[in-house]
Each structure stands twice: as structure tokens, then as C-alpha cells.
Design an enzyme around this catalytic site. Structure first.
Site, short mmCIF file in Angstrom:
data_model
loop_
_atom_site.label_atom_id
_atom_site.label_comp_id
_atom_site.label_asym_id
_atom_site.label_seq_id
_atom_site.Cartn_x
_atom_site.Cartn_y
_atom_site.Cartn_z
N ARG A 94 10.33 -36.63 18.82
CA ARG A 94 10.19 -35.05 18.92
C ARG A 94 8.88 -34.75 19.51
NH1 ARG A 94 13.03 -30.57 18.69
NH2 ARG A 94 12.55 -29.04 16.65
N THR A 378 20.24 -28.33 25.01
CA THR A 378 20.08 -29.37 24.30
C THR A 378 21.18 -30.24 24.96
OG1 THR A 378 18.95 -28.66 22.44
CG2 THR A 378 19.99 -30.55 22.23
N THR A 396 16.43 -32.69 24.32
CA THR A 396 16.28 -31.29 24.54
C THR A 396 14.87 -30.67 25.02
OG1 THR A 396 16.65 -29.03 23.53
CG2 THR A 396 15.37 -30.50 22.21
N ASN A 398 14.49 -27.64 24.20
CA ASN A 398 14.76 -26.49 23.42
C ASN A 398 15.82 -25.47 24.27
OD1 ASN A 398 15.11 -24.92 21.05
ND2 ASN A 398 13.13 -23.69 21.31
N ASP A 420 10.56 -23.70 17.54
CA ASP A 420 11.37 -24.43 16.36
C ASP A 420 10.31 -24.59 15.00
OD1 ASP A 420 13.67 -24.72 17.48
OD2 ASP A 420 13.69 -26.77 17.99
N SER A 449 13.73 -29.74 13.47
CA SER A 449 15.13 -29.90 14.36
C SER A 449 16.31 -29.71 13.48
CB SER A 449 14.99 -31.28 15.20
OG SER A 449 16.08 -31.11 15.98
N SER A 450 17.06 -29.23 14.35
CA SER A 450 18.49 -29.29 13.96
C SER A 450 19.61 -30.28 14.31
CB SER A 450 19.24 -27.85 13.97
OG SER A 450 18.68 -26.73 13.33
N GLY A 470 23.33 -26.84 20.48
CA GLY A 470 23.54 -25.82 20.04
C GLY A 470 22.71 -25.08 18.88
O1 DON Z 1 15.63 -29.16 17.89
C1 DON Z 1 16.50 -28.14 17.74
O2 DON Z 1 16.84 -28.18 16.68
C2 DON Z 1 16.39 -27.31 18.81
N1 DON Z 1 15.37 -27.26 19.81
C3 DON Z 1 17.65 -27.60 19.60
C4 DON Z 1 18.02 -26.67 20.67
C5 DON Z 1 19.37 -26.23 21.16
O3 DON Z 1 20.30 -27.08 20.76
C6 DON Z 1 19.50 -25.39 22.36
N2 DON Z 1 20.89 -25.57 22.73
N3 DON Z 1 22.07 -25.47 22.99
#
Ligand code: DON
Length: 568
Positions: A94, A378, A396, A398, A420, A449-450, A470
Site C-alpha cells: 500500500r 482498481t 490500484t 485509486n 483514502d 483501504s477496502s 470498486g
Molecule cells: O484502496 C481502496 O479501497 C481504494 N483506493 C480502491 C479504489 C477503487 O477500487 C476504485 N475502483 N473502482
């Protein structure tokens, strides 16, 4: 060696969902990823004797060439590995906040969040982690030399590949959105003379960058000319990245979070992702519920999942952040005891409004007793090999194309992952996620993060490799894949391809994808008191499942998007 394409007539026809889909079956290895070239890069490595980790590194570098919206060198990600010998590890690469980052950096003088500061230009950029993470994975768990695994990506950058429609479309969109970001428009939009679908896309600058990494490894990226140009590009767009920030970046090997769901072992990503903890806690909340007579995507089903999701996302907002900076009460949040306490006010016939769901407080947390022995644009891809090793990777920048800053002369985009973090306690980020102290900005801290790369195993053997992009919907997407397969008996390709819905506590709304909820069911849910809103763009799930009949692997690309799978 076998490669069979099979048409499955889906069980879900009986559920009112038409999902007759081809499956990808392989016994020696399967790669499911956003595009065909990336899948082929991984399969080439597997065919040359590499293991799933070697292939995953090759796929990651290939995606940095073929899928610049999300595949990256200038971003970060998570890699979850389940080796056939039983080892289970999570590689955390990350992004980290730069040394000069501070908690109020995205606020104006009156304490208001400045629009776009955390998402566009230099201040949005976190120190990239991908190159360090891939190296760490390869050194510790791979079997091939960097030179070999980077070959397919370098070839794709040098010789080019025919631009698929979805990428040409994205470049057309980027051409307008990235006004002022000249290098980005030069590299990806040919200064407005757009690439046509099917045209060959060659990236000589990126090829040069990749070759340097191939030769010098991590130092080739984090030191010397690439690092210097990165600092220059950040500074040009108002960022604070320094050579020290780059030199000090470290990827980490972490212990995955684990839990169980109806006899299956669930392995997922620990902090700095919220994904694994939220996923497992939601599964724990669902486990006591009986699905036998529940119709898929009925009001009853949607109520069950939404109530569970609200509770988990409320706790995410307060308790989760970078575990190198705070004590995340992980064991408690992962416990069945927490789940049962959290669901104490659940009523299967009514709605608990988000306003009356508070994040767990200190004394409630203290009251959870753990059993003595107790020891998550992502892109996601999944890889398995002939030895039974499995790798689940979500990576990703982001947002699609990240901060829009492309490193000058080196052909790659930089992330906007700083968004984030929680710019201000209680204020939603671009995914509507609320954060607080635990996810406040601090130098060198990793933003929450998710992303939820996940692996399910039974009796020690991998049965499912799954994950998704997502943003905030990632965690509930992975939850629904598991729920579809385990509780509704769907084959993996159906579980991946049926529509989805999502609740994240705040806003207090059930979002639903096209066709996810019938008009009659919407009426029932609205009468119960739920608010419903349509939402497009649920993440592209790329999964692999163990085939129950032949023992090999089924690849399940998300056919709602342009993703692919290859087997051998
Ligand atoms: O780490 C995360 O949770 C976000 N930066 C993810 C971003 C993401 O999934 C955008 N896409 N569809």
C-alpha cells in the site's frame, strides 16, 4: 494438459436470473484478469515452470502496460498468497503518506475540505508501493528471476498491443478530464489525436522504465533517475514527495486475517485494508442466519445483508486504520462473539436506521470476551498453478488514471491514494466512506483501504480465489460472491456475474446494480423503510474456483466488463 471451454446452463435460471456462461477450465493453472494480454503473460510464466507468485508478478507488470487506469507502477496493492505447503501470507504494498504530509493538509483556513486537493495533482500522491511489493513477493515466494517474469510486460510496452474499445474509450474520456496534465495527454491521448480502437499502442518510455527495474530491481525505481523524475513530477503539480520518501518506502509481509464460514476457512487482507476484517465480521454475522427458505435477492435476503453491512461499515469508520500506527482490535472484530453482540438488536422484520447504529464504543469493545486459544479504478486478478498454490491480487491507482500526473519521460501514472485517508473526521471521502482518528493523515502512514483479496479453503486446500475493484463496494461484492456460492449453491461464474447491491451504513441507502432488485421487491423494501438508489459500476470480479467434478480449476471472469481468463 487440458483446456476445455464448457457452457454451463446456470442453476440461477430457477432464481429468475438468466446467466448461461462459458467457463474456463484448466488443470495446470488458470489466470483471470482484466485483459487477455495480462492473462497470457501469467500463463506464459506458468508454462515455463514458474509458480503462481511468479505468474502474479508477471501479470501485475503486464497490467501496468495494458490497463493504465489501474494496473500500475505508480500505485500500490495487496497480494494474498496461499501456498500448497500451507503457508499463508499477505504482501502489503500500500502507498504511504509522504514525510511532509499532515492531518489537515486537505483543509482550508476555515477547516473545510478543499475539493479535489486529495484527488488531483501532486498532493494526492502517496509514495508508490508496487515495485517494492512485487519484488518482495518474488524474492520470498517466487521461483524465477525478475528478468524472466518482467519479459512479457516489456515486450507488450515495446511492441505494443491492439487497443481494446474500453481502453480507447477511457483515453477519449481522459483527454478531456486531464486538461493541464500535459504528459498524461501526450502519452495516453496523443495530445488529443486519439488512439482508435484496434490501433497498436506502443509505450517506449514505459518500456525504458520497466527495463531499468528489470536490471536494478527495487533500487532502479526508488533511487536514481526514475526517483528523481518522480519527485520532479510531484513538485510540478504541487506535491511534496522527496527522494527520502522514496528511498524509505517498505513493503511488508503480514499475516492474513482469517475466519470461518460454514466450515470453510476464509483468508483475507489485514490492515491497512479494512476489507478482510469487515468481510469476516459480516460473514460471522450472517452465519447464524438460515438461508434455506430465503429466495435470492428477495426483500428478506437484501434485508439480511444490508443490516449486516451497516454494522460492519459503522465499525470500520472508527476502529480501522494502519496497524503500524494504532492498535486495531482485530481479534475482537474478527470474533464470533463480536458478531453476535453486534447483531443483538437485529430484527429480521424491520430496518435498523443507520442513525441508530453507532460504531462500537470502548466499553462495548472491552466487553467482548475472546476464547482463550484464539490466537480487504482498481483491478483484481487471481492465479492458481499446478501445484495448488493460489494468489489473489488487488492493485490500484485509486481513481481511474490516479492523480492524472504521469512521470515525465517515464510513461507511468501516479496514484491519488491520499484520498483514502480521512481528510477530516466524519467527512466522507470520494467513495462516501466516513473515517475518523484511526485513519487520520500522518507522515509515512498507510491510508485505509477496502481492497479485499480473499482465498477460501476447505481442509487446507484452496477452493476459491476472489477479489474485486470498486472502492467501498469491494467488501460487499466479495461478501455476495461467497454468499451466492455457499448459501445459494451458485457455480462460480454465476456467483460472479449476477447483479449486486450494496449498503455502507452512510449514506443510509441500499444501492443496486441493473437488474439486481425486482420492482416488486423494491416496493416491499421501501414499505419496510429502506431507501433505494440505482448505482452503476460494481467492481469487476475475477475469480477462480476449484472444480468439484474434475478437480481442476474454473476461471470466472466478470462478463459485465471486458475481463478475461486463460487456462492450460
Ligand atoms: O484502496 C481502496 O479501497 C481504494 N483506493 C480502491 C479504489 C477503487 O477500487 C476504485 N475502483 N473502482
Amino acid at each position: 494438459m487440458k483446456f476445455i471451454s464448457v457452457l454451463f446452463l446456470s442453476l440461477s435460471l430457477s432464481m429468475g436470473v438468466l446467466a448461461t456462461q462459458p467457463s474456463i477450465y484448466g488443470e495446470n493453472g488458470v489466470v483471470v484478469a482484466h485483459d487477455l494480454q495480462a492473462c497470457e503473460a501469467g500463463i506464459e510464466i506458468l508454462k515455463n515452470g514458474g509458480n503462481a507468485v511468479d505468474a502474479a508478478v508477471a501479470v501485475s507488470y503486464a497490467l501496468a502496460v495494458t490497463h493504465p487506469q489501474a494496473g500500475n507502477l505508480g500505485g500500490g496493492g495487496f497480494m494474498l498468497i496461499h501456498l500448497a505447503d500451507g503457508q499463508k501470507v499477505a504482501i502489503d504494498y500500500r502507498e504511504m503518506a509522504p514525510g511532509q504530509a499532515h492531518r489537515d493538509m486537505f483543509l482550508d483556513d476555515s477547516g473545510r475540505v478543499v475539493p479535489l486537493l486529495s484527488t488531483r495533482g501532486g498532493l494526492a500522491i502517496g509514495v508508490p508501493g508496487t515495485v517494492a511489493g512485487l519484488q518482495l513477493a518474488l524474492d520470498n515466494y517466487g521461483s524465477m528471476a525478475r528478468k524472466k517474469v518482467m519479459k512479457p510486460a516489456i515486450k507488450l510496452a515495446l511492441k505494443g498491443f491492439p487497443i481494446p474499445y474500453d481502453l480507447a474509450y477511457s483515453f477519449g474520456w481522459l483527454n478531456k478530464a486531464a486538461e493541464g496534465f500535459d504528459e498524461t495527454r501526450r502519452v495516453f491521448c496523443r495530445n488529443g489525436e486519439l488512439y482508435m480502437p484496434g490501433e497498436m499502442f506502443k509505450q517506449p518510455d514505459l518500456a525504458k522504465t520497466l527495463k531499468r527495474i528489470q536490471k536494478k530491481g527495487k533500487a532502479g525505481f526508488y533511487e536514481g533517475e526514475i526517483a528523481e523524475a518522480l519527485v520532479k513530477s510531484s513538485t510540478k503539480y504541487g506535491g511534496t514527495l522527496t527522494l527520502d520518501d522514496l528511498m524509505n518506502y517498505t513493503a511488508r509481509v503480514r499475516q492474513p486475517v482469517s475466519g470461518s464460514y460454514r466450515g470453510l476457512e476464509v483468508l483475507s487482507m489485514p490492515p491497512p485494508s479494512s476489507g478482510g476484517i469487515a468481510l469476516i465480521s459480516m460473514l460471522n454475522m450472517l452465519e447464524p442466519m438460515v438461508f434455506d427458505s430465503v429466495r435470492w435477492h428477495s426483500a428478506q435476503h437484501i434485508q439480511m445483508l444490508s443490516e449486516v453491512e451497516k454494522r460492519a461499515y459503522a465499525d470500520r469508520s472508527v476502529w480501522l486504520g494502519d496497524s503500524d500506527f494504532l492498535d486495531v482490535p482485530q481479534d475482537k472484530l474478527l470474533s464470533k462473539a463480536y458478531a453476535s453482540m453486534r447483531m443483538a438488536d437485529y430484527d429480521s422484520l424491520s430496518v435498523t436506521p443507520s442513525d441508530s447504529i453507532y460504531p462500537l464504543n470502548d466499553s462495548q469493545l472491552a466487553a467482548i470476551k475472546l476464547p482463550g486459544h484464539e490466537s480487504e479504478e482498481t483491478t483484481h486478478f487471481s492465479v492458481v498453478d499446478k501445484w495448488g498454490n493460489a494468489v489473489s491480487v488487488t492493485t490500484t491507482l485509486n481513481w481511474s488514471f490516479g492523480s492524472y500526473v504521469t512521470e515525465e519521460g517515464y510513461g507511468f501514472l501516479l496514484n491519488n491514494e491520499m484520498d483514502d485517508f480521512s481528510s477530516k473526521p466524519g467527512e466522507p471521502n470520494s467513495f462516501g466512506l466516513i473515517g475518523n482518528e484511526a485513519n487520520a493523515i500522518a507522515p509515512k502512514k498507510r491510508m485505509l483501504s477496502s481492497m479485499t483479496p480473499t482465498i477460501l479453503a476447505k481442509d487446507g486446500k484452496v477452493v476459491l480465489v476472489v477479489g474485486a475493484p470498486g472502492g467501498s463496494t469491494i467488501i460487499t461484492t466479495v461478501l455476495q460472491i461467497i454468499n451466492n456460492m455457499v448459501d445459494f449453491g451458485m457455480p462460480v461464474h454465476d456467483a460472479v456475474n449476477v447483479p449486486r447491491f450494496h449498503h455502507q451504513w452512510r449514506p443510509d441507502v441500499i444501492h443496486y446494480g441493473p437488474g439486481a432488485i425486482s420492482p416488486e421487491t423494491m416496493l416491499v423494501l421501501r414499505n419496510m423503510g429502506y431507501e433505494l438508489e440505482p448505482r452503476y459500476g460494481y467492481g469487476e470480479v475475477n475469480a477462480i474456483a476449484r472444480d468439484k467434478i474434475f478437480g481442476g480449476w474454473i476461471g470466472a471472469p466478470d462478463l459485465k466488463t471486458a475481463s478475461h481468463g486463460t487456462a492450460y
